[in-house]
Design a protein around this motif. Structure first.
Motif: not given
Length: 403
Positions: A371-374, A379-386
């Motif tokens: 429930e806490l992680y999808d 994908e969005g996290f990696i786009n911002l992180f990279t």
């Protein structure tokens, strides 16, 4: 009335001859202080021996519990290892011993403290650093930096000339320091890097190949980073350290052969035995891995290296050490629980971590749904992180950045 000097006294050859030497060369009344930090010495005859050598008074102070609760506990919380290997057995005891010397000097009105550290070692700095931090008005006398005695043979001859009874012989292969936490061995054939150290030197533990053939499970309990129990039984600080030490020794745990960088500038090879300490460190490390968040853990690991350097260099009572200790205490608020370990022939294997404060949640860390992680969120996290990497690559290649 003569001035007084407080002498750090062990009852061994060097400190025994120091008493008449001080009386001859400084005309001082000598007060001998023997600090019991768990070394393998007969404390029952220390006072008598000191007075027979010429001391006007002798103290035998049991500092074992203070040693554990003041410095060893902090070492476990921080998992301090000098140069990532040495558990600082000698360095952790020195601030406690030197503090007691200062307290007795103040009580007796002594203007001087004398220690038997050599001019090549780290301990002279540790003793004198503590004295400077606690009472800079006290003057230090360091015979090994002054007298004409250059060898063990000279020291024995001096003792015989002054009718000082010693059991030492002119053949001493190794220099040994021991306490509740460790044994260190230096000198002799160890000084030659080509030599494998001889397992016959071990005083606390045994060689892994000589350890018992059966593995053993043990459980160490912690409260706020401090070890408090063994296999569910709460023990006093001394009882717990001694019990875990025996377990480590039984299984050939805790041997370190290190070529270290001394504070005074030279390299020195030492063989360290810390069987109980290695078990405490391992158990604490596993428990902390489950109860500390990433940022705190990583900062703590970096500060632990700095902390180890400060302790090694005799700065226990510095402002920096005090601040790091406060940080370490704060990180341990939730390091409560127990760790089960499997001990076998020099090895320590985790066999269970139990804590109400663990940050690990199987339902989140599992590859299944949570429930806490999808999974799609990644994908969005990696786009911002990279993004910085992409911008740098485009800039270097002369490409236009687009949405």
């Amino acid at each position: 009335m003569k001035e007084k000097v407080v002498l750090a006294y062990s009852g061994g050859l060097d400190t025994s001859i120091t008493i008449p030497w001080l009386k001859e060369n400084y005309d001082l009344d000598v007060i001998a202080v023997c600090a019991n930090v768990g070394q393998d010495d007969d404390m029952s005859k220390i006072e008598e021996k000191a007075k027979a050598s010429g001391a006007i008074k002798a103290y035998v102070e049991d500092l074992r519990e203070e040693f554990i609760t003041t410095t060893i506990y902090q070492a476990i919380k921080a998992e301090v290892l000098y140069e990532n290997r040495y558990p600082l057995g000698t360095a952790l005891a020195r601030p406690i011993i030197a503090k007691k010397l200062v307290e007795i000097a103040q009580k007796e009105g002594a203007k001087y403290i004398c220690h038997g550290c050599t001019g090549k070692g780290n301990d002279q700095v540790r003793f004198e650093g503590t004295i400077a931090a606690l009472d800079p008005s006290i003057k230090v006398i360091a015979p090994w930096r002054i007298w004409d005695i250059k060898s063990r043979e000279d020291a024995i001859d001096y003792a015989n000339e002054h009718n000082i009874e010693v059991v030492a012989t002119k053949k001493k292969i190794y220099s040994v320091d021991d306490n509740l936490w460790h044994v260190s061995t230096e000198g002799g054939d160890i000084e030659y890097l080509e030599n494998e150290h001889n397992k016959d030197i071990y005083k606390k533990t045994c060689a892994p190949e000589d350890a018992v053939d059966e593995a053993e499970y043990v459980e160490i309990g912690f409260e706020k980073g401090i070890p408090v129990s063994l296999n569910g039984e709460k023990l006093s600080p001394i009882e717990l350290v001694e019990a875990v030490d025996k377990l480590g020794a039984k299984h050939g745990i805790g041997i370190v052969d290190i070529l270290e960088n001394r504070l005074v500038g030279m390299k020195s090879r030492g063989i360290y035995e810390t069987p109980g300490g290695e078990i405490f460190y391992a158990a604490h490390n596993y428990l902390e891995s489950a109860t500390l968040d990433k940022d705190t853990l990583h900062l703590k690991q970096r500060l632990s290296l700095e902390f180890a350097d400060l302790i090694y260099n005799g700065k226990w009572y510095s402002k920096t050490c005090k601040a790091i200790n406060a940080f370490m205490d704060e990180t341990q608020e939730n390091v409560t629980g127990s760790v089960k370990l499997k001990l076998y022939k020099g090895n320590i294997k985790p066999a269970g971590i139990f804590s109400d404060h663990k940050l690990y949640d199987q339902s989140i860390s599992s590859f299944g749904d949570s429930e806490l992680y999808d999974h799609k969120d990644a994908e969005g996290f990696i786009n911002l992180f990279t993004l910085p990497l992409k911008i740098n690559a485009m800039t270097q290649n002369g490409k236009k950045m687009t949405k």
